[in-house]
Structure formats: structure tokens, C-alpha cells
Design an enzyme around this catalytic site. Structure first.
Site, PDB file in Angstrom:
ATOM      1  N   CYS A 192      85.052 -64.694  22.127  1.00 45.52           N
ATOM      2  CA  CYS A 192      84.309 -65.673  23.334  1.00 45.52           C
ATOM      3  C   CYS A 192      84.564 -67.100  23.099  1.00 45.52           C
ATOM      4  CB  CYS A 192      82.959 -65.293  23.319  1.00 45.52           C
ATOM      5  SG  CYS A 192      82.085 -65.522  25.049  1.00 45.52           S
TER       6      CYS A 192
ATOM      7  N   GLU B  83      81.656 -57.212  18.664  1.00 49.21           N
ATOM      8  CA  GLU B  83      80.288 -57.146  17.756  1.00 49.21           C
ATOM      9  C   GLU B  83      79.172 -56.660  18.225  1.00 49.21           C
ATOM     10  OE1 GLU B  83      81.512 -59.700  19.127  1.00 49.21           O
ATOM     11  OE2 GLU B  83      79.863 -61.119  19.145  1.00 49.21           O
TER      12      GLU B  83
ATOM     13  N   HIS C 127      83.137 -59.038  23.652  1.00 49.47           N
ATOM     14  CA  HIS C 127      82.320 -59.001  22.355  1.00 49.47           C
ATOM     15  C   HIS C 127      82.428 -57.611  21.656  1.00 49.47           C
ATOM     16  CE1 HIS C 127      80.548 -62.953  22.504  1.00 49.47           C
ATOM     17  NE2 HIS C 127      80.352 -62.639  23.888  1.00 49.47           N
TER      18      HIS C 127
END
Lengths: 220, 80
Positions: free
Chosen positions: A86, A196, A194
Site C-alpha cells: 500500500c 497482513e 494488504h
């Protein structure tokens, strides 16, 4: 595998990235402040999501000129792995490690939702654990994720197979539905979604786990 | 001395913010607006008196930081 997460003022996914790395590698990554002029010897550097320097001037512009980025560039030039997620992708394009620019979303809206991604390459250090055929679901959360490059650059990216992730349903106007790319040497990756945030711990499908397992795989 | 830097999107780069401005002006009744492009102005206060040298240095600053030349173009004007 030793990993470092770079922390800029305004990073807000640095701890999520650290948590994901710890979950998969069993080892907490080093957190490195942007003013540090030393990067510890690591295999992987993660540039996390967020709004480094408040997105002043352009997203990633200030962070790209910070002290630590000189060391990150040296690490990349020596073949070390770098993953920009990002805002981290925006920093990598601003610093010139990846081509193109992430512009304001075509619809002008901040887009925050899980999206389906086609994994275009499974022969990179970032994606080796994925299977090419099945789309994965990873959340996006950005205002400036609209990938732009000149027509010549896009042709070159496609011809050299540098597109790693593509949106199934384009949320931001990105050229060629591009969600993530690698450099020509396959050691620097930038992606808007994302991984994560898709670690299987918050009711998500856990499709981000294989991203981090891919990275680990190269160092077993 | 002052440097006035205009940073604009290149003509062939789509400007969604400019399109939104056009739409909003239409909504306000300004139907003569057929397009808008949004850019930015950066004013720099500079030490020194040599305009030519200043222009050269500010153009270097544009290339290194103030503009992203993948999508943007810039003009520099030096004032007293």
C-alpha cells in the site's frame, strides 16, 4: 529469515506487518525508524501501509527521500528482498525501485474492502506458495491506488511478466487492473492490497498467510 | 528572491479531481466549463540574487522532489 519493518511517521500498518511476520516466521522482525542511517543485515525489508509524512506533496514522496531509504535501495540493489504494501508501494515507485505512479483512485473515493486478486506469477519469492489458478481475497484500503504508467512502460511491464497481482474487479481505475508488480530482478515487490490483514485471525479467509509463507520458503 | 513553481499533470494523464471539479461547477450552473485540470503552486523563498542560477537549481529540485515527472510537468518563475 530475518526481516525488518521500516517505520515512518504516519505508518499505520507497521505493527500488523510485524505481527504477520511473527505469526509465519516465529520471529519478531526488527522495527527500523526512518531516520536510521543503518539497516541491520536482514533478508527482507517491509515498507508498511499508512500515510507516511501525512502524504504531503504526493503519497510516498517524503518517505522516499528519508535517510533509511538510501539503505533500503542499497539492500535492493544487492539482491535483498523488499516488499512494499500500500503506502509502501507508493514509496517504492517514488524512490524509483518500481516503475509507474499510484494516482488518486478513479472514483475519487477511499476504497476499503476485500477484493479478489488473480495471482499472475507464482515463480517469485513473494508468491511461490500460491496456486496460479485460484483467485485470492485480500483487503484493500487506499485513496491513491490507481496504478499509472506510460503506454510504453505498461507494454514493457506486461512483456516482461512483471505484473504479479491483478484485480478481478478493478476498484480504483488501475491500468491493466494492476494490483501488484515486481522489478525486473524479481526481488522488489509493490502491492496495494494488504496481505497482513488477511492472516486468518480476524474472520478473514487467511489468504495473506501464503504471501508470508512464500517469503519464508526462500530461507528454509 | 522567490521561486514560483507550477506543477501540473501532463496533458495525457487522466485527472479525476479535475473531472470532479468540472462536474461540481456544472452542478452550480456554470455550464460553460468544458474541462478542469488541478495542479499545485509551490512558493520557495530563496537566498541569493542570481536569477539564472536560481532557476537552474529550482528545476533540479523539481526533478528530485517537487514534481513526479512520470505524470507531472513543471514551470519555474523567479521573482525578486
Amino acid at each position: 529469515m530475518r526481516a525488518a519493518v521500516i517505520v515512518f511517521p504516519g505508518s499505520n500498518c507497521d505493527r500488523d506487518a510485524a505481527s504477520a511476520l511473527a505469526q509465519v516466521t516465529g520471529q519478531a522482525p526488527l522495527m527500523v525508524w526512518h531516520q536510521s542511517n543503518e539497516l541491520p543485515a536482514v533478508d527482507l525489508v517491509v515498507l508498511p501501509g499508512g500515510f507516511a509524512y501525512g502524504d504531503y506533496l504526493r503519497p510516498g514522496a517524503m518517505a522516499a527521500r528519508s535517510v533509511i531509504m538510501r539503505e533500503v535501495c542499497k539492500h535492493a540493489e544487492a539482491g535483498g528482498l523488499v516488499a512494499g504494501i500500500c503506502n509502501g508501494f507508493q514509496v517504492l515507485s517514488e524512490v524509483g525501485l518500481l516503475p509507474g505512479v499510484l494516482m488518486r483512485n478513479a472514483g475519487l473515493k477511499f476504497v476499503c474492502k476485500p477484493v479478489a486478486l488473480q495471482v499472475e506469477r507464482i515463480d517469485t519469492p513473494f508468491t511461490s506458495q500460491y496456486s496460479q489458478k485460484s483467485p485470492i481475497t485480500i483487503p484493500v484500503a487506499h485513496h491513491d491506488g490507481n496504478f499509472y504508467a506510460s503506454q510504453d512502460e505498461l507494454t514493457r511491464l506486461e512483456d516482461q511478466g512483471q505484473v504479479v497481482f491483478r484485480y478481478v474487479d478493478n476498484p480504483n481505475g488501475s491500468a491493466n487492473n494492476i494490483a501488484g508488480i515486481v522489478n525486473q530482478a524479481n526481488n522488489v515487490l509493490g502491492m496495494m492490497p494488504h496481505p497482513e490483514r488477511a492472516m486468518g485471525t480476524t474472520g478473514d479467509g487467511g489468504d495473506g498467510v501464503l504471501f508470508f509463507k512464500s517469503l519464508l520458503g526462500g530461507f528454509r | 528572491m522567490k521561486a514560483i513553481v507550477h506543477v501540473r499533470l501532463k496533458p495525457d494523464v487522466l485527472d479525476p479531481q479535475g473531472q470532479a471539479i468540472t462536474g461540481a461547477l456544472h452542478a452550480l450552473g456554470f455550464t460553460e466549463v468544458i474541462g478542469a485540470r488541478q495542479g499545485k503552486i509551490i512558493e520557495l523563498d530563496l537566498d541569493g540574487t542570481d536569477h539564472n542560477l536560481a532557476k537552474e537549481r529550482v528545476e533540479t529540485m523539481c526533478g528530485q522532489l517537487l514534481a513526479n515527472t512520470v505524470i507531472e510537468q513543471f514551470t519555474v518563475t523567479i521573482e525578486d
